[in-house]
Design an enzyme around this catalytic site. Sequence first.
Site, PDB file in Angstrom:
ATOM      1  N   ASP A   1      36.911  -7.754  49.216  1.00  0.00           N
ATOM      2  CA  ASP A   1      37.369  -7.471  50.574  1.00  0.00           C
ATOM      3  C   ASP A   1      38.888  -7.323  50.577  1.00  0.00           C
ATOM      4  O   ASP A   1      39.612  -8.310  50.475  1.00  0.00           O
ATOM      5  CB  ASP A   1      36.915  -8.637  51.472  1.00  0.00           C
ATOM      6  CG  ASP A   1      37.416  -8.491  52.907  1.00  0.00           C
ATOM      7  OD1 ASP A   1      37.846  -7.380  53.281  1.00  0.00           O
ATOM      8  OD2 ASP A   1      37.373  -9.504  53.641  1.00  0.00           O
TER       9      ASP A   1
ATOM     10  N   ASP B   1      38.426  -8.995  56.327  1.00  0.00           N
ATOM     11  CA  ASP B   1      37.560  -9.077  57.503  1.00  0.00           C
ATOM     12  C   ASP B   1      36.198  -9.664  57.119  1.00  0.00           C
ATOM     13  O   ASP B   1      35.251  -9.645  57.905  1.00  0.00           O
ATOM     14  CB  ASP B   1      37.391  -7.697  58.174  1.00  0.00           C
ATOM     15  CG  ASP B   1      36.750  -6.677  57.248  1.00  0.00           C
ATOM     16  OD1 ASP B   1      36.480  -7.015  56.074  1.00  0.00           O
ATOM     17  OD2 ASP B   1      36.530  -5.530  57.693  1.00  0.00           O
TER      18      ASP B   1
ATOM     19  N   ASP C   1      34.947  -3.666  50.635  1.00  0.00           N
ATOM     20  CA  ASP C   1      35.279  -2.301  51.061  1.00  0.00           C
ATOM     21  C   ASP C   1      35.737  -1.440  49.882  1.00  0.00           C
ATOM     22  O   ASP C   1      35.866  -1.921  48.764  1.00  0.00           O
ATOM     23  CB  ASP C   1      36.348  -2.358  52.158  1.00  0.00           C
ATOM     24  CG  ASP C   1      37.451  -3.338  51.798  1.00  0.00           C
ATOM     25  OD1 ASP C   1      38.053  -3.157  50.721  1.00  0.00           O
ATOM     26  OD2 ASP C   1      37.681  -4.309  52.553  1.00  0.00           O
TER      27      ASP C   1
ATOM     28  N   ASP D   1      24.648   6.558  45.950  1.00  0.00           N
ATOM     29  CA  ASP D   1      23.285   6.147  46.260  1.00  0.00           C
ATOM     30  C   ASP D   1      22.751   7.119  47.315  1.00  0.00           C
ATOM     31  O   ASP D   1      23.278   7.186  48.424  1.00  0.00           O
ATOM     32  CB  ASP D   1      23.300   4.704  46.785  1.00  0.00           C
ATOM     33  CG  ASP D   1      22.008   3.977  46.494  1.00  0.00           C
ATOM     34  OD1 ASP D   1      20.949   4.611  46.604  1.00  0.00           O
ATOM     35  OD2 ASP D   1      22.057   2.772  46.184  1.00  0.00           O
TER      36      ASP D   1
ATOM     37  N   ASP E   1      17.259   6.713  45.926  1.00  0.00           N
ATOM     38  CA  ASP E   1      16.446   5.655  46.504  1.00  0.00           C
ATOM     39  C   ASP E   1      14.986   6.096  46.687  1.00  0.00           C
ATOM     40  O   ASP E   1      14.729   7.174  47.230  1.00  0.00           O
ATOM     41  CB  ASP E   1      17.050   5.310  47.876  1.00  0.00           C
ATOM     42  CG  ASP E   1      16.552   3.993  48.427  1.00  0.00           C
ATOM     43  OD1 ASP E   1      16.802   2.961  47.803  1.00  0.00           O
ATOM     44  OD2 ASP E   1      15.905   4.011  49.501  1.00  0.00           O
TER      45      ASP E   1
ATOM     46  N   GLU F   1      14.979   5.972  41.631  1.00  0.00           N
ATOM     47  CA  GLU F   1      14.340   4.665  41.816  1.00  0.00           C
ATOM     48  C   GLU F   1      12.884   4.935  42.179  1.00  0.00           C
ATOM     49  O   GLU F   1      12.605   5.587  43.189  1.00  0.00           O
ATOM     50  CB  GLU F   1      15.025   3.873  42.924  1.00  0.00           C
ATOM     51  CG  GLU F   1      14.528   2.439  42.965  1.00  0.00           C
ATOM     52  CD  GLU F   1      14.460   1.840  44.358  1.00  0.00           C
ATOM     53  OE1 GLU F   1      14.446   0.615  44.473  1.00  0.00           O
ATOM     54  OE2 GLU F   1      14.393   2.610  45.351  1.00  0.00           O
TER      55      GLU F   1
ATOM     56  N   HIS G   1      20.392  -5.278  43.378  1.00  0.00           N
ATOM     57  CA  HIS G   1      20.546  -5.868  44.713  1.00  0.00           C
ATOM     58  C   HIS G   1      19.209  -6.189  45.373  1.00  0.00           C
ATOM     59  O   HIS G   1      19.198  -6.756  46.469  1.00  0.00           O
ATOM     60  CB  HIS G   1      21.341  -4.905  45.596  1.00  0.00           C
ATOM     61  CG  HIS G   1      20.590  -3.644  45.864  1.00  0.00           C
ATOM     62  ND1 HIS G   1      20.223  -2.764  44.862  1.00  0.00           N
ATOM     63  CD2 HIS G   1      20.094  -3.118  47.013  1.00  0.00           C
ATOM     64  CE1 HIS G   1      19.546  -1.761  45.385  1.00  0.00           C
ATOM     65  NE2 HIS G   1      19.445  -1.948  46.695  1.00  0.00           N
ATOM     66  N   ASP G   2      18.098  -5.797  44.763  1.00  0.00           N
ATOM     67  CA  ASP G   2      16.769  -6.090  45.317  1.00  0.00           C
ATOM     68  C   ASP G   2      16.072  -7.218  44.565  1.00  0.00           C
ATOM     69  O   ASP G   2      14.966  -7.615  44.930  1.00  0.00           O
ATOM     70  CB  ASP G   2      15.860  -4.853  45.224  1.00  0.00           C
ATOM     71  CG  ASP G   2      16.310  -3.723  46.140  1.00  0.00           C
ATOM     72  OD1 ASP G   2      16.978  -3.997  47.154  1.00  0.00           O
ATOM     73  OD2 ASP G   2      15.975  -2.564  45.821  1.00  0.00           O
TER      74      ASP G   2
HETATM   75  O1  TEU Z   1      14.185  -0.248  47.321  1.00  0.00           O
HETATM   76  C1  TEU Z   1      12.859   0.182  47.275  1.00  0.00           C
HETATM   77  C2  TEU Z   1      11.920  -0.861  46.946  1.00  0.00           C
HETATM   78  O2  TEU Z   1      10.948  -0.609  46.277  1.00  0.00           O
HETATM   79  C3  TEU Z   1      12.238  -2.174  47.507  1.00  0.00           C
HETATM   80  O3  TEU Z   1      11.933  -2.149  48.852  1.00  0.00           O
HETATM   81  C4  TEU Z   1      11.470  -3.217  46.846  1.00  0.00           C
HETATM   82  O4  TEU Z   1      10.124  -3.058  47.108  1.00  0.00           O
HETATM   83  C5  TEU Z   1      11.918  -4.523  47.381  1.00  0.00           C
HETATM   84  O5  TEU Z   1      13.300  -4.551  47.482  1.00  0.00           O
HETATM   85  C6  TEU Z   1      11.482  -5.589  46.432  1.00  0.00           C
HETATM   86  O6  TEU Z   1      11.738  -6.778  47.040  1.00  0.00           O
HETATM   87  C7  TEU Z   1      15.140   0.626  47.814  1.00  0.00           C
HETATM   88  C8  TEU Z   1      16.478  -0.062  47.910  1.00  0.00           C
HETATM   89  O7  TEU Z   1      16.902  -0.423  46.626  1.00  0.00           O
HETATM   90  C9  TEU Z   1      16.364  -1.215  48.849  1.00  0.00           C
HETATM   91  O8  TEU Z   1      17.543  -1.971  48.902  1.00  0.00           O
HETATM   92  C10 TEU Z   1      16.019  -0.657  50.204  1.00  0.00           C
HETATM   93  O9  TEU Z   1      15.803  -1.716  51.090  1.00  0.00           O
HETATM   94  C11 TEU Z   1      14.777   0.218  50.157  1.00  0.00           C
HETATM   95  O10 TEU Z   1      14.783   1.138  49.075  1.00  0.00           O
HETATM   96  C12 TEU Z   1      14.708   1.062  51.401  1.00  0.00           C
HETATM   97  O11 TEU Z   1      15.718   2.025  51.382  1.00  0.00           O
HETATM   98 CA    CA Z   2      37.004  -5.493  54.324  1.00  0.00          CA
END
Ligand code: TEU
Ligand code: CA
Length: 557
Positions: free
Chosen positions: A21, A25, A29, A98, A199, A255, A328-329
């Site tokens: 950051d 805030d 960013d 992305d 995605d 993905e 991140h998932d």
């Molecule tokens: O993720 C797709 C996806 O398969 C995920 O929803 C997955 O099933 C889940 O995260 C598992 O816990 C992509 C992105 O990476 C995710 O961050 C988004 O939320 C999703 O698509 C919708 O755009």
């Molecule tokens: Ca910021």
Amino acid sequence: MNRPFWKESVVYQIYPRSFYDSNNDGIGDIKGIIEKLDYLKELGINVLWISPLLESPLDDNGYDVSDYRKILDDYGTMEDYENLLSQAHDRGIKILMDLVVNHSSNEHNWFLESKKSKDNPYRDYYIWRDAKEGAEPNNWGSFFGGSTWQYDPETKMYYLHLFTKKQPDLNWENEKLRYEIYDMMKFWCEKGVDGFRMDVINLISKVQSYDDGIVHNNLYGDGAPYYMNGPRVHEYLQEMNREVLSKYDIMTVGETPGVTTKDAKQYANNNQTELNMIFQFEHVGVGDENLGKWTTKRFDFMEFKSIIIKWQEELYGKAWNSLYLGNHDQPRSVSRFGDDSAQYRELSAKMLVTFNQMLQGTPYIYQGEELGMTNAYFENLEDYNDVESLRYFKEYTESGLISEKEMMECLKLRSRDNARTPFHWDDSTNGGFSAHKTWIKMNPNFTEINAKEQLLRQDSVFNYYKNIIALRKYHTVIYDGKFVPYMIESDKVFAFTRETENENLFVMCNFTKENVEIEIPQYYLENGVCIISNYNITDYTHRYILKPYEAFVISKN
Ligand code: TEU
Ligand code: CA
């Protein structure tokens, strides 16, 4: 040999809200990313994939785009983004955008128009269906709980949303929509982006009958057979390739949840008519049960192992693998596949990266993984932010499928928020991420785990990552060597060799905290050289006792 850059790269994923950051805030960013480019350069990565930076109401943290040509104010301006591109390029770092085009935000202008009337020119940009017997058009359940259909009173019809109701699916059957997307992609390519992470790109084509799905968990039907790897998906990707991708020297990774190795060989075929590579989900889905990922069971190592072996063997020479253990998932990889106790955290984080980066394919590092950052393990529901966690908590506990207490335990292990807490730069306030209250709670262990401390310490996880990334420059066998599994029957070690005419590698990884007796082939002991070891061991014997989470690689010319 002339290799495309995407085969030679190590990719680093940035989740921008939580990276750095710059203006205090509480939200990461673009200027923050620019300030940290030298850190990334030092690590040695050469491609960045940055999670969405575009205009969005943030129902799903930017995976719900309301303007595909505008940067979200929280993150900065178009000028900042252009500056990021040039500053990264100056350092030899490429940037992947992305691309989220299976769905848009319901606040996108296209959708605002589409919902106005049945004859609006944008009506067909989305997927509208009439009620069936006074209810939803079919029984499909969404990825984030609830039905995939939302009723809209304006025209008395339902629209499809595989994710939240604020993420309506775009209708790829509509050629006009497809070409709008291709134009938008060209806009970014002209600006200088070096490629796209796409995605859920294998969900864009739906079987047009919209039949009910089989009910597995007693709440909703499974629509996957009707929208995963659907009937026209390869046609669309080939069209996108012709219209956009083939015109630029860029990298693409799709993905693709629910793909098999057979699908992968089509999406990422060697003729390159579609994508360079894809993310498969089999190894991160190991152990999922009737409530999907919401389980407290530890992953099954033998199943994990056979999945990885299958992908390595079946794609070799036919398609290119992408290698990842977290993003991140997913939960933090050291917490999921290693051991995040104080005693073994660093050893197991180093073992995991040895394993992942010595496989064949392009490796991905998720921000903070290079420090061995761990799950946040939030204790209170209020600390969770992610729409997936919150919706499933409500749906599954209210319907009595699981108790609140058990579901909290599942969240601690599997919530996406575990990997979304801010990056730990140092041990000061909020880990040096921001002086302001952060958008999501910090993982309190930044006092022990942070970049400042690890940059200075020779044997840190960071420096181990740096060393292993550097190895790729000198040992080309890491790119193209044939993968051959070793000790297949072992339920404790993951071992394999990588083989070319000029050089072979012997890779040994102990996935447990037990000592394990192994045999190292004589071939590798005679004039073999250890090129990396998480215990700093250089001398090996035929019969050898592996220590907890020990990993090493021996090279033989
Ligand atoms: O993720 C797709 C996806 O398969 C995920 O929803 C997955 O099933 C889940 O995260 C598992 O816990 C992509 C992105 O990476 C995710 O961050 C988004 O939320 C999703 O698509 C919708 O755009
Ligand atoms: Ca910021």
